[in-house]
Design an enzyme around this catalytic site. Sequence first.
Site, mmCIF file in Angstrom:
data_model
loop_
_atom_site.group_PDB
_atom_site.id
_atom_site.type_symbol
_atom_site.label_atom_id
_atom_site.label_comp_id
_atom_site.label_asym_id
_atom_site.label_seq_id
_atom_site.Cartn_x
_atom_site.Cartn_y
_atom_site.Cartn_z
ATOM 1 N N GLY A 196 0.799 -1.211 0.000
ATOM 2 C CA GLY A 196 0.000 0.000 0.000
ATOM 3 C C GLY A 196 0.832 1.262 0.000
ATOM 4 O O GLY A 196 0.296 2.367 -0.017
ATOM 5 N N GLY A 222 -11.623 27.014 -35.582
ATOM 6 C CA GLY A 222 -12.038 25.893 -34.750
ATOM 7 C C GLY A 222 -12.650 24.737 -35.507
ATOM 8 O O GLY A 222 -12.719 23.617 -34.987
ATOM 9 N N HIS A 278 -0.208 4.532 7.338
ATOM 10 C CA HIS A 278 -1.072 3.354 7.362
ATOM 11 C C HIS A 278 -2.539 3.720 7.475
ATOM 12 O O HIS A 278 -3.344 2.953 8.004
ATOM 13 C CB HIS A 278 -0.670 2.427 8.514
ATOM 14 C CG HIS A 278 0.683 1.822 8.340
ATOM 15 N ND1 HIS A 278 1.748 2.167 9.139
ATOM 16 C CD2 HIS A 278 1.160 0.944 7.428
ATOM 17 C CE1 HIS A 278 2.823 1.502 8.747
ATOM 18 N NE2 HIS A 278 2.486 0.755 7.699
ATOM 19 N N SER A 330 -10.447 29.613 -25.292
ATOM 20 C CA SER A 330 -11.204 30.862 -25.356
ATOM 21 C C SER A 330 -10.341 32.031 -25.814
ATOM 22 O O SER A 330 -10.780 32.873 -26.601
ATOM 23 C CB SER A 330 -11.814 31.179 -23.985
ATOM 24 O OG SER A 330 -12.751 30.198 -23.615
#
Length: 567
Positions: A58, A477, A221, A436
Amino acid sequence: MKKLINDPRGSVREMLEGMVALHPGLALMDEENVVIDASLPEDPERRSVAVISGGGSGHEPAHAGYVGRGMLTAAVAGDVFTSPSVDAVLAAILACAGPRGALLVVKNYTGDRLNFRLAAELARVRGIPVEVVMVADDVALRDSLPREQSRGVAGTVLVHKIAGAAVARGLPLEEVAALARGAAESVATMGISLGACTVPAVGRPGFELGDDEIEFGLGIHGEKGVRKSAMLPADTIVDSMLESLSQALSVKGCRLGVLVNGLGGTPPMELAIVARRALTRLRELGAEPVLGWCGNFMTALEMPGCSLSLMVLDEAREDLLTSPTEVRIWPGSAEVAAEVKSVTASVLDEPLPGADEAGPPCERLQRAVAAVASAMVASEERLTELDSAAGDGDLGASMVRAAQALRKLPDSAFGAPADCLARAGEALRRAIGGSSGPFYAFALLRASQALPSEGEVAAQDWARALKAAGDAIAEIGGAAPGDRTMLDALVPASQAFEAALAEGLDGSQAFARAVEAAWRGVEASARMHPRFGRAAYLGDRVMGVPDGGAEAVAKWLEAIDRSCGQR
């Protein structure tokens, strides 16, 4: 619980199998969850000192990720957040160690301490020399517990590097152990968490934190920290961490290694912000950070948060930390810049044609631009909401930046309409990121070119400019009306403006028609299937929500219309 696993009980083995499958330099033991350097000589007599570490899983990439020449010889993996068994550790020692022995680098948790020590003793009985180095770098509990009971956390990784580099240079076990102990005694770590993690076998978070809360001094842990705090700016959090670290480790006048470690759920952006402040503040405290690492080195599954480790360097430690290793994930360079280098951008900024001859500012232009800026600021929340549903959620912030740029235009920008549009386009190009900025800059530039450079500007001129703006956006675009973009408001507005003028309406009446058409386009966009931009990635999931870019167009057209009605 949502995790990309199969059976939680088999997750550790499957993870190790995946790691070894990706790396030809690694091998996996058949009966134990132990990853070994595959280049290890078969003849024990030819083996160097083995450096072995491990612990609960982990914490990846710790520990198996550090197996390779120049770091670990083997890593022993227990279940998630659970110490590996004595037998697993002993198996690793027997598989890796020859007459030159083994060094065990152990994080100072009870299970790890007991199991690794017992395995070391059993190996010694079999004639294998074994040294154990405990790492207890966590400073969070120093006020309540003696140092020898402190936890071993991210600083352990630096001990791995030093020990492995010492072995690569052919040093004997006693010298490798001494260097590793010196490193362990010279490193300190402090961690913070913004939220909990979920152990697969448990299926729920280990603790709860409010949206505005953080934990200081947690381990690795999934346990709680030492204290809770309200959420604070990153710089304040780092300063608090460094205060705890400097109380445990004298840093003034020292050369330091700095490890900014993510706990699994913190993006590189935030870790870099932490690193920025840590380096700056350490210099203010009189230290000299010379080596630095930033990333996920010892995690706690998907926990959001980070830890900060400082290691006081001497010549030997600095040399070993920067020596090469075959471990893939270890950064190739750790040198820290003595100062942040900056380069001044060179932007071609020639005056616009005729700008020097611009007349006095036009009040109507100033009023219209001011109205657009105010409308964009007022619409931030709405535009953010719309863009979050169909994009990345930055449209509201982008339009606020646009408003700020428009408000900074000098009086000289308002002498003539064509110049005003061109200057506004330049300002937006610099102020707005993403798509934009270019769209608006290109549209305004083309619109400015459609207006007469001098003399009166008629309503028909403005209509041509509005059409030119829409054509420019379509050109750059690739979208068209019906594709759910800003064109679905801009093109209907342009067409309505031209049609109303052709009917004989005056400019104000015609522009009011344009605004009405723009809003109808916004409403229609909610029923359109997206074909461009981020909304296209979501498909039908955005149906029913108007396009944010189209609504932004309708709002600034509406603002211009209202400003023109003022006297």
